[in-house]
Design a protein around this motif. Structure first.
Motif, PDB file in Angstrom:
ATOM      1  N   THR A  41       0.162  31.537  57.834  1.00 37.77           N
ATOM      2  CA  THR A  41       0.775  30.600  56.883  1.00 37.77           C
ATOM      3  C   THR A  41       0.542  29.152  57.283  1.00 37.77           C
ATOM      4  O   THR A  41       0.976  28.240  56.590  1.00 37.77           O
ATOM      5  CB  THR A  41       2.287  30.843  56.769  1.00 37.77           C
ATOM      6  OG1 THR A  41       2.921  30.503  58.026  1.00 37.77           O
ATOM      7  CG2 THR A  41       2.590  32.295  56.436  1.00 37.77           C
ATOM      8  N   THR A  42      -0.133  28.932  58.406  1.00 41.56           N
ATOM      9  CA  THR A  42      -0.369  27.588  58.932  1.00 41.56           C
ATOM     10  C   THR A  42      -1.845  27.208  58.802  1.00 41.56           C
ATOM     11  O   THR A  42      -2.681  28.051  58.467  1.00 41.56           O
ATOM     12  CB  THR A  42       0.026  27.520  60.425  1.00 41.56           C
ATOM     13  OG1 THR A  42      -0.960  28.213  61.204  1.00 41.56           O
ATOM     14  CG2 THR A  42       1.396  28.159  60.650  1.00 41.56           C
TER      15      THR A  42
ATOM     16  N   LYS B 277       0.080  29.014  47.879  1.00 43.07           N
ATOM     17  CA  LYS B 277       0.831  27.780  47.652  1.00 43.07           C
ATOM     18  C   LYS B 277       2.197  28.090  47.063  1.00 43.07           C
ATOM     19  O   LYS B 277       3.216  27.519  47.473  1.00 43.07           O
ATOM     20  CB  LYS B 277       0.055  26.856  46.702  1.00 43.07           C
ATOM     21  CG  LYS B 277       0.703  25.487  46.517  1.00 43.07           C
ATOM     22  CD  LYS B 277      -0.087  24.627  45.548  1.00 43.07           C
ATOM     23  CE  LYS B 277      -1.442  24.248  46.118  1.00 43.07           C
ATOM     24  NZ  LYS B 277      -2.159  23.285  45.245  1.00 43.07           N
TER      25      LYS B 277
ATOM     26  N   ARG C  91       3.024  28.741  51.772  1.00 46.89           N
ATOM     27  CA  ARG C  91       2.128  28.654  52.916  1.00 46.89           C
ATOM     28  C   ARG C  91       1.472  27.273  52.998  1.00 46.89           C
ATOM     29  O   ARG C  91       1.403  26.546  52.004  1.00 46.89           O
ATOM     30  CB  ARG C  91       1.047  29.729  52.822  1.00 46.89           C
ATOM     31  CG  ARG C  91       1.572  31.143  52.949  1.00 46.89           C
ATOM     32  CD  ARG C  91       0.445  32.156  53.003  1.00 46.89           C
ATOM     33  NE  ARG C  91       0.933  33.495  53.318  1.00 46.89           N
ATOM     34  CZ  ARG C  91       0.157  34.516  53.624  1.00 46.89           C
ATOM     35  NH1 ARG C  91      -1.148  34.358  53.667  1.00 46.89           N
ATOM     36  NH2 ARG C  91       0.671  35.698  53.898  1.00 46.89           N
ATOM     37  N   LYS C  92       0.999  26.938  54.189  1.00 47.84           N
ATOM     38  CA  LYS C  92       0.324  25.659  54.427  1.00 47.84           C
ATOM     39  C   LYS C  92      -1.023  25.915  55.096  1.00 47.84           C
ATOM     40  O   LYS C  92      -1.310  25.407  56.167  1.00 47.84           O
ATOM     41  CB  LYS C  92       1.197  24.758  55.314  1.00 47.84           C
ATOM     42  CG  LYS C  92       2.565  24.433  54.746  1.00 47.84           C
ATOM     43  CD  LYS C  92       2.468  23.556  53.503  1.00 47.84           C
ATOM     44  CE  LYS C  92       3.852  23.212  52.971  1.00 47.84           C
ATOM     45  NZ  LYS C  92       3.774  22.390  51.735  1.00 47.84           N
TER      46      LYS C  92
ATOM     47  N   LEU D  18      -4.177  22.608  52.337  1.00 48.56           N
ATOM     48  CA  LEU D  18      -4.054  21.224  52.806  1.00 48.56           C
ATOM     49  C   LEU D  18      -5.212  20.351  52.335  1.00 48.56           C
ATOM     50  O   LEU D  18      -5.007  19.190  51.969  1.00 48.56           O
ATOM     51  CB  LEU D  18      -3.969  21.186  54.333  1.00 48.56           C
ATOM     52  CG  LEU D  18      -2.692  21.754  54.963  1.00 48.56           C
ATOM     53  CD1 LEU D  18      -2.727  21.576  56.472  1.00 48.56           C
ATOM     54  CD2 LEU D  18      -1.453  21.067  54.391  1.00 48.56           C
TER      55      LEU D  18
END
Length: 311
Positions: free
Chosen positions: A154-155, A213, A217-218, A223
């Motif tokens: 999720t990163t 999204k 999550r990122k 990003l």
């Protein structure tokens, strides 16, 4: 989602019943990320000394089991968190479409981990118990990739972690258990493989960008945006083949390794198939082609090292 719509999704993904249910759960297109590093690491070792086939096979099976278990953890925890639905693509669909109990998927992943632990003990007995420490760390990160309070997936670090552990670390272990050491050359050779494994994860995240999204999550793809993420993926491929060329010129890799450039057209196809696409089903061919790029490159790299060892 009604039964008719679910049937359409299954038909579009060419999903079948029976054994195929369990085969999809393993996400076979990702297993190249476990086979290739073991093969390459062992072939690098073969260029310096003879190798132990039992150790190679034990390492190969353990790596595939850990990768498969990681995929199952992903299936289980994404379902638990409500991130997967009947419309989701790129997953096994074993829980949301085939009706397999989530607990069954989790238990199967734990069984795979247990078998890999047994194989790991054999590997340690034949090489070094330090392998146990490294192996346990790899297994921990395999679990934390989708499990735990803050899953790595999720990163923005999913690509980096998967490439490092499944690429550099596995190649290093495969080389170490055969030679008893780790050299600068084997670490350098691992970098293109690590990048290609990271590219598989990036492709997955590009395809799943909209759903990820919504799920909070990122990821790296989220990003930088879809268009830029495709550009990053293209950069991954460029760096991979550029490093390969540099290694050949510096005699880190044999001239035979130029055969890996056969994978370049497939890498170009990946990027082309992503450009302008926004629907997950439209991007499935690109996702599969990314795995094939890693497979072909890795197999040809290993083959080039094998040929070189025989000459």
């Amino acid at each position: 989602m009604d039964t008719t719509d679910q049937s359409k999704v299954r038909q579009a993904l060419n999903e079948k019943d029976g054994f195929q249910v369990w085969w999809r759960l393993l996400r076979p297109h990702t297993l190249t990320a476990s086979f290739v590093p073991v093969f390459v690491g062992t072939m690098v070792a073969l260029n310096e000394d003879s190798i132990s086939m039992p150790l190679f096979l034990a390492m190969l099976i353990a790596s595939i089991l850990i990768q498969s278990a990681t995929n199952m953890f992903n299936e289980y925890y994404d379902y638990v968190r409500g991130l997967d639905s009947e419309e989701s693509v790129g997953i096994g669909g074993t829980i949301v479409r085939d009706g397999i109990k989530p607990k069954t998927v989790l238990n199967l992943a734990l069984v795979f981990y247990a078998i890999s632990l047994i194989l790991g003990i054999y590997i340690c007995i034949e090489s070094s118990w330090w392998i146990a420490v490294v192996g346990l760390v790899c297994m921990l990160f395999g679990y934390l990739y989708t499990g735990g309070p803050l899953p790595i997936s999720t990163t923005p670090f999913g690509e980096l972690m998967s490439g490092f552990f499944m690429g550099t670390v596995i190649i290093g272990i495969s080389y170490f258990i055969q030679t008893g050491t780790v050299t600068n050359n084997v670490i350098l050779i691992s970098i293109p493989i690590a990048i290609l494994i990271g590219s598989i994860m990036l492709s997955n995240n590009i395809r799943d960008l909209d759903g990820d999204k919504k799920g909070g999550r990122k990821t790296l793809a989220i990003l930088v945006g879809r268009k830029n993420a495709v550009g990053v993926l293209a950069l991954f491929f460029i760096v991979t083949f550029l490093l390969t060329l540099i290694y050949i010129l510096l005699d880190i890799l044999p001239a035979w390794s130029a055969i890996t450039f056969i994978a370049i057209p497939l890498a170009l196809k990946v990027v082309k198939n992503f450009v302008g696409k926004t629907e997950p089903l439209e991007m499935m061919p690109a996702m599969k082609a990314t795995g094939k790029t890693n497979t072909i490159y890795g197999l040809l790299l290993g083959l080039s090292l094998l040929i070189n060892s025989l000459l």
